[in-house]
Motif scaffolding. Structure first.
Motif, mmCIF file in Angstrom:
data_model
loop_
_atom_site.group_PDB
_atom_site.id
_atom_site.type_symbol
_atom_site.label_atom_id
_atom_site.label_comp_id
_atom_site.label_asym_id
_atom_site.label_seq_id
_atom_site.Cartn_x
_atom_site.Cartn_y
_atom_site.Cartn_z
ATOM 1 N N VAL A 199 100.641 34.036 4.444
ATOM 2 C CA VAL A 199 100.112 35.078 5.326
ATOM 3 C C VAL A 199 100.063 34.526 6.746
ATOM 4 O O VAL A 199 99.643 33.379 6.964
ATOM 5 N N ALA A 200 100.495 35.326 7.717
ATOM 6 C CA ALA A 200 100.456 34.944 9.126
ATOM 7 C C ALA A 200 99.609 35.946 9.897
ATOM 8 O O ALA A 200 99.789 37.157 9.746
ATOM 9 N N VAL A 201 98.686 35.438 10.697
ATOM 10 C CA VAL A 201 97.842 36.277 11.538
ATOM 11 C C VAL A 201 98.035 35.819 12.978
ATOM 12 O O VAL A 201 97.864 34.633 13.294
ATOM 13 N N THR A 202 98.416 36.762 13.856
ATOM 14 C CA THR A 202 98.674 36.451 15.263
ATOM 15 C C THR A 202 97.651 37.144 16.143
ATOM 16 O O THR A 202 97.465 38.359 16.061
ATOM 17 N N ILE A 246 88.466 32.785 6.864
ATOM 18 C CA ILE A 246 88.193 34.167 7.260
ATOM 19 C C ILE A 246 88.694 34.388 8.687
ATOM 20 O O ILE A 246 88.294 33.670 9.617
ATOM 21 N N PHE A 247 89.562 35.374 8.866
ATOM 22 C CA PHE A 247 90.038 35.798 10.180
ATOM 23 C C PHE A 247 89.279 37.071 10.559
ATOM 24 O O PHE A 247 89.285 38.041 9.788
ATOM 25 N N ALA A 248 88.635 37.056 11.710
ATOM 26 C CA ALA A 248 87.796 38.178 12.125
ATOM 27 C C ALA A 248 88.491 38.968 13.226
ATOM 28 O O ALA A 248 88.811 38.413 14.289
ATOM 29 N N TYR A 249 88.720 40.267 12.976
ATOM 30 C CA TYR A 249 89.372 41.112 13.976
ATOM 31 C C TYR A 249 88.432 41.392 15.148
ATOM 32 O O TYR A 249 88.867 41.447 16.298
ATOM 33 N N ASP A 250 87.139 41.587 14.863
ATOM 34 C CA ASP A 250 86.198 41.903 15.936
ATOM 35 C C ASP A 250 85.917 40.699 16.831
ATOM 36 O O ASP A 250 85.642 40.854 18.014
ATOM 37 N N ARG A 251 86.014 39.504 16.282
ATOM 38 C CA ARG A 251 85.778 38.286 17.069
ATOM 39 C C ARG A 251 87.065 37.696 17.628
ATOM 40 O O ARG A 251 87.031 36.753 18.421
ATOM 41 N N GLY A 252 88.195 38.214 17.189
ATOM 42 C CA GLY A 252 89.470 37.799 17.759
ATOM 43 C C GLY A 252 89.876 36.384 17.438
ATOM 44 O O GLY A 252 90.332 35.650 18.329
ATOM 45 N N GLY A 253 89.761 35.991 16.166
ATOM 46 C CA GLY A 253 90.203 34.654 15.827
ATOM 47 C C GLY A 253 89.810 34.239 14.429
ATOM 48 O O GLY A 253 89.294 35.035 13.628
ATOM 49 N N LEU A 254 90.067 32.977 14.125
ATOM 50 C CA LEU A 254 89.695 32.364 12.855
ATOM 51 C C LEU A 254 88.196 32.096 12.887
ATOM 52 O O LEU A 254 87.727 31.218 13.610
ATOM 53 N N GLU A 255 87.443 32.852 12.093
ATOM 54 C CA GLU A 255 85.985 32.787 12.161
ATOM 55 C C GLU A 255 85.393 31.710 11.259
ATOM 56 O O GLU A 255 84.351 31.132 11.569
ATOM 57 N N SER A 256 86.057 31.431 10.141
ATOM 58 C CA SER A 256 85.519 30.467 9.191
ATOM 59 C C SER A 256 86.655 29.670 8.580
ATOM 60 O O SER A 256 87.672 30.237 8.164
ATOM 61 N N LEU A 257 86.480 28.348 8.538
ATOM 62 C CA LEU A 257 87.450 27.440 7.934
ATOM 63 C C LEU A 257 86.661 26.528 7.001
ATOM 64 O O LEU A 257 86.064 25.547 7.445
ATOM 65 N N VAL A 258 86.622 26.885 5.736
ATOM 66 C CA VAL A 258 85.842 26.140 4.751
ATOM 67 C C VAL A 258 86.781 25.397 3.818
ATOM 68 O O VAL A 258 87.693 25.995 3.232
ATOM 69 N N GLN A 259 86.563 24.082 3.698
ATOM 70 C CA GLN A 259 87.285 23.272 2.732
ATOM 71 C C GLN A 259 86.275 22.504 1.902
ATOM 72 O O GLN A 259 85.390 21.841 2.434
ATOM 73 N N TYR A 260 86.389 22.638 0.580
ATOM 74 C CA TYR A 260 85.460 22.012 -0.352
ATOM 75 C C TYR A 260 84.003 22.287 0.021
ATOM 76 O O TYR A 260 83.155 21.391 0.003
ATOM 77 N N GLY A 261 83.733 23.520 0.374
ATOM 78 C CA GLY A 261 82.364 23.948 0.642
ATOM 79 C C GLY A 261 81.825 23.571 2.003
ATOM 80 O O GLY A 261 80.670 23.877 2.313
ATOM 81 N N THR A 292 98.706 26.317 -0.478
ATOM 82 C CA THR A 292 97.994 25.040 -0.599
ATOM 83 C C THR A 292 96.794 24.962 0.331
ATOM 84 O O THR A 292 96.021 24.007 0.265
ATOM 85 N N GLY A 293 96.668 25.937 1.233
ATOM 86 C CA GLY A 293 95.609 25.905 2.236
ATOM 87 C C GLY A 293 96.053 25.322 3.558
ATOM 88 O O GLY A 293 95.265 25.266 4.510
ATOM 89 N N LYS A 294 97.295 24.887 3.645
ATOM 90 C CA LYS A 294 97.819 24.354 4.909
ATOM 91 C C LYS A 294 97.916 25.473 5.936
ATOM 92 O O LYS A 294 98.410 26.564 5.641
ATOM 93 N N ILE A 295 97.447 25.193 7.155
ATOM 94 C CA ILE A 295 97.512 26.158 8.254
ATOM 95 C C ILE A 295 98.437 25.605 9.325
ATOM 96 O O ILE A 295 98.158 24.545 9.900
ATOM 97 N N TYR A 297 98.431 31.846 13.176
ATOM 98 C CA TYR A 297 98.010 31.006 12.060
ATOM 99 C C TYR A 297 98.814 31.423 10.830
ATOM 100 O O TYR A 297 98.718 32.569 10.382
ATOM 101 N N THR A 298 99.605 30.507 10.287
ATOM 102 C CA THR A 298 100.373 30.775 9.081
ATOM 103 C C THR A 298 99.798 29.926 7.956
ATOM 104 O O THR A 298 99.801 28.689 8.036
ATOM 105 N N VAL A 299 99.301 30.593 6.919
ATOM 106 C CA VAL A 299 98.608 29.909 5.822
ATOM 107 C C VAL A 299 99.443 30.013 4.550
ATOM 108 O O VAL A 299 99.909 31.106 4.190
ATOM 109 N N ASP A 300 99.627 28.872 3.872
ATOM 110 C CA ASP A 300 100.337 28.910 2.596
ATOM 111 C C ASP A 300 99.366 28.704 1.439
ATOM 112 O O ASP A 300 98.154 28.529 1.647
#
Length: 321
Positions: free
Chosen positions: A114-117, A26-41, A139-142, A134-137
């Protein structure tokens, strides 16, 4: 057979969600960054990653007055704000998809990449900017690319990096790089290899200061065994890997931010270990050590504030450990 897997793209009112098998970001516009990075829960972020400009003051820094001359970077490390956000889907820039712009999208959008700057403006005078893309493909690679814009009149920097604060303490980390603690001017004794470190050791200086740097790395894997999710029955250790994107990187993995180390005048004043602070560096100042009463770090180990600095790294996709 061609790979038909695609990213699921969720255009929220103030967030952009990206998901696939085993991951959800999850990328958060109000917080200005990557807010959540969940892998396998498992959640890997406690705070949105932010540019790092400060490392805790060393005895040598105090002795040669560096921390006084470059103190503006401590404020920038704490308070620089996100001032612009750009989104591109499959290489095509789109208007920032916040409400009501996001209403034109469905709930089943997909993409291959998807790329978010995020652009951050420093609190320095003069101000400058740092962009983190952050460029995400699928496979989940960032792939993370950071660019610091040098500006005339800015003092030398302690470091240029990106700091990740994780919710719980690491049980240890494994890395491929140089043995032991190394700095740009303290690399000769390091031997290339693969190394395991238990916990997140902090050098027991009487006065807490910068420590734990590892130079010239191909990758680092951080392992945790606890979460903040009381409903999670799985207590199996789990890991996240950061690896180089064409050029080795430096990192530190500590239980404290530089500001927490800076604030403690004696080691017993440090708080209990509650988080993991992983910082990936593109540039870092040497520590000196010629003497502690006035000798500066040798010129080739300075980090100029008026020059650009770039670095990139990869956060591996859904590799389950």
């Amino acid at each position: 057979m061609a790979n038909t897997t695609k990213l699921n793209v969720i255009f929220g009112d103030v967030t952009l969600g990206l998901s696939g098998p085993g991951f959800h970001y999850i990328f958060a516009y109000d917080r200005g960054g990557l807010e959540s990075l969940v892998q396998y829960g498992k959640e890997w972020l406690y705070r949105t990653p932010k540019p790092a400009f400060w490392r805790a003051t060393t005895d040598n820094d105090r002795g040669n007055g560096f921390s006084n001359k470059s103190a503006v970077w401590l404020g920038a490390d704490l308070f620089s704000a996100c001032t612009q956000i750009d989104v591109a889907v499959d290489g095509q820039a789109i208007p920032l998809p916040i409400a009501p712009e996001n209403n034109k999208y469905t709930d089943h959008e997909t993409a291959e990449m998807v790329a978010v700057t995020f652009t951050y403006t420093t609190t320095t005078v003069p101000a400058t900017t740092v962009t983190v893309t952050y460029t995400v493909d699928a496979t989940g690679k960032i792939t993370v690319a950071t660019h610091y814009n040098g500006a005339t009149g800015l003092p030398e920097l302690p470091v240029v990096g990106l700091r990740f604060v994780m919710p719980t303490p690491a049980t240890g980390f494994d890395y491929v790089g140089l043995s032991g603690e190394t700095y740009p001017d303290r690399m000769a004794g390091g031997r290339p290899g693969t190394y395991h470190i238990d916990g997140m050791p902090v050098t027991p200086y009487m006065v807490p200061q910068e420590c734990g740097m590892h130079m010239d790395n191909d990758q680092v894997t951080v392992t945790r065994a606890t979460t903040q999710n009381n409903a999670d029955p799985d207590r199996t250790s789990y890991s996240l890997t950061v690896r180089q994107a064409g050029k080795p990187f430096a990192f530190s993995c500590l239980p404290y931010t530089p500001e927490e180390l800076e604030n403690a005048t004696h080691i017993e004043e440090l708080p209990a270990e509650r988080r993991t602070v992983l910082t990936v560096y593109g540039a870092t100042r040497g520590v000196g050590g010629i003497d502690s009463w006035g000798a500066d770090v040798e010129p080739q180990y300075h980090v100029a504030g008026d020059q650009d600095h770039d670095f990139s790294f990869v956060i591996d996709g859904t590799i389950k450990y």
